[in-house]
Design a protein around this motif. Structure first.
Motif, PDB file in Angstrom:
ATOM      1  N   LEU A 368      10.885  -2.728  -2.250  1.00  0.00           N
ATOM      2  CA  LEU A 368       9.593  -3.188  -2.256  1.00  0.00           C
ATOM      3  C   LEU A 368       8.598  -2.740  -3.040  1.00  0.00           C
ATOM      4  O   LEU A 368       8.552  -1.358  -3.238  1.00  0.00           O
ATOM      5  N   SER A 369       8.030  -3.760  -3.878  1.00  0.00           N
ATOM      6  CA  SER A 369       6.865  -3.071  -4.249  1.00  0.00           C
ATOM      7  C   SER A 369       6.054  -2.096  -3.647  1.00  0.00           C
ATOM      8  O   SER A 369       5.065  -2.559  -2.902  1.00  0.00           O
ATOM      9  N   ASN A 370       4.827  -1.388  -4.399  1.00  0.00           N
ATOM     10  CA  ASN A 370       4.462  -0.590  -3.786  1.00  0.00           C
ATOM     11  C   ASN A 370       2.971  -2.260  -3.650  1.00  0.00           C
ATOM     12  O   ASN A 370       2.313  -1.592  -3.093  1.00  0.00           O
ATOM     13  N   ARG A 371       3.045  -2.998  -4.158  1.00  0.00           N
ATOM     14  CA  ARG A 371       1.557  -3.797  -4.451  1.00  0.00           C
ATOM     15  C   ARG A 371       2.140  -4.311  -3.098  1.00  0.00           C
ATOM     16  O   ARG A 371       1.118  -4.955  -2.002  1.00  0.00           O
ATOM     17  N   LEU A 372       3.330  -4.868  -3.116  1.00  0.00           N
ATOM     18  CA  LEU A 372       3.579  -6.274  -1.316  1.00  0.00           C
ATOM     19  C   LEU A 372       3.686  -5.135  -0.726  1.00  0.00           C
ATOM     20  O   LEU A 372       3.251  -5.285   1.008  1.00  0.00           O
ATOM     21  N   ILE A 373       4.016  -3.453  -0.809  1.00  0.00           N
ATOM     22  CA  ILE A 373       3.871  -2.360   0.402  1.00  0.00           C
ATOM     23  C   ILE A 373       2.357  -2.354   0.742  1.00  0.00           C
ATOM     24  O   ILE A 373       1.710  -2.606   2.127  1.00  0.00           O
TER      25      ILE A 373
END
Length: 415
Positions: A368-373
């Motif tokens: 998971l990307s930091n943005r999605l998290i």
């Protein structure tokens, strides 16, 4: 109530009442372990019934351990536990049978075709008692009496309506039609009726547990979690009963095969595990990025909403007739302090006070990307911050509303 000596137990999948059952295989006990022989039909169809551990291949497949009473984990999911086990034990006792004297296969035969999911067992040995009442208030009072060690004339009704229920809270299986009329039947719900579960309070629950669970369901939906339809049913006195549609019964006369995280990976629910296990299993079973993201979102919700009763039986997967697995909707979401103040499933080894950096580290490990998290965390946080509104709309008492709000704030402060 016992199978004939040496007689195998047959298992089948029933996805639709209007189509033929799919033979799954035969079961027998040897050396304290269940031995499974898949049917030729299932092998040809290559249906991954166990989700992970037991591929549909020729030969005998012994259960891997005695952790599940010597059964394969996915089969042990069919056995009632908690409330369902209690009413089954009491019902058998009235018939002069000790449940402790029955083998695991005998107990599966008692489940017959009344269990969770699409698995059925033959021969079915449980005699169906008559259903005597639709009075939810009377059934709630009777469930309280049973939990206290007593029982009355409605005990057989509760035993019938409990089906293959799991969990500690008393519950009954009923049907609702399009006009909201309620029905019960011995076995599956009546024609044209959706299958629902109605929950009552357990001995250690607050009196307003129904409104609390309804408020949590509304809050979970606002946080982006998938939930089955639910409603709060009125009672003659008190705050009402939480009811939710059974997601293993998508339409009247239809079933989905269901396996819990516990049964899929054979992780006993009483044993602490990790959200890393949950995420890895979800990816391996469903192979859908959407399901992985949903599992991660559920983890964040359980942390921020202080739902620490998040063990391996509280997460499940559903398989359709084509053999496609998906993550089941979230269920049993409510405020829980957890065992010793800890989550059953830890995050990076932390079960008491998981932090944002630990949540982010676990998410990154699963791609998971930091943005999605951060987007998921912020969306869940915004929904949980609106707890007072959800609680007020559901009729949660001031005392419970205040206690749960304090728990949410304590989690947020350490997060």
């Amino acid at each position: 109530m016992k199978l004939a000596p040496g007689a195998p137990l047959a298992a089948s999948l029933v996805f639709d009442d209007d189509t033929a059952a799919v033979p799954v295989g035969r079961l027998a006990m040897a050396g304290g372990l269940a031995q499974l022989e898949w049917s030729s039909e299932l092998i040809a169809a290559a249906l991954p019934v166990s989700a992970l551990l037991y591929p549909p291949e020729p030969g005998l497949h012994p259960a891997r351990s005695r952790d599940f009473e010597g059964l394969h984990g996915f089969l042990s999911d069919s056995l009632p536990e908690g409330w369902g086990y209690l009413v089954m034990r009491r019902r058998l006792s009235k018939l002069g049978v000790s449940i402790d004297a029955l083998s695991p296969l005998d107990r599966l035969a008692l489940v017959g075709d009344h269990g969770r999911g699409a698995l059925t067992y033959q021969p079915a040995t449980a005699p169906p008692p008559e259903v005597k009442t639709l009075d939810l208030d009377a059934l709630a009072a009777e469930s309280t009496a049973i939990l206290a060690g007593h029982e009355g004339e409605l005990a057989d009704t509760l035993a019938t309506l409990a089906g293959g229920s799991g969990g500690a809270r008393p519950k009954v299986h009923v049907g609702f039609d399009a006009e909201g009329r309620i029905s019960v039947s011995e076995g599956e719900t009546a024609a044209g009726h959706e299958a629902w579960i109605v929950k009552f309070a357990a001995a250690n629950d607050p009196p307003d547990i129904g409104p609390i669970e309804a408020a949590y369901a509304a809050m979970a939906l606002a946080a982006g979690l998938e939930m089955a339809p639910y409603r709060l049913l009125p009672s003659k006195s008190g705050p009402g009963y939480f009811a939710t549609r059974r997601f293993d019964r998508p339409q009247p006369g239809q079933r989905l095969h269901m396996v819990s995280l516990s049964g899929a990976v054979e992780a006993p629910w009483r044993t602490p595990a990790s959200y890393d296990l949950f995420l890895r299993a979800t990816q391996a079973i469903t192979r859908h990025a959407d399901d992985l993201h949903a599992a991660f979102r559920r983890m964040v919700f359980n942390v921020l909403a202080s739902n620490r009763d998040d063990h391996t039986r509280q997460h499940s997967y559903l398989m359709d007739a084509r053999g496609q697995w998906r993550l089941a909707p979230a269920y049993d979401l409510t405020y829980s302090a957890g065992p010793g103040g800890e989550h059953y499933l830890d995050i990076e080894g932390e079960g008491r006070n998981p932090r944002r950096d630990q949540v982010r580290a676990l998410g990154r490990r699963h791609g998971l990307s930091n943005r999605l998290i951060d987007a998921i965390i912020d969306e869940v946080h915004a929904a949980v911050a609106d707890w007072a509104r959800f609680a007020g709309e559901a009729g949660v008492t001031t005392a419970s509303r205040t206690e749960i709000l304090a728990a949410h704030r304590a989690v947020a402060a350490g997060f």
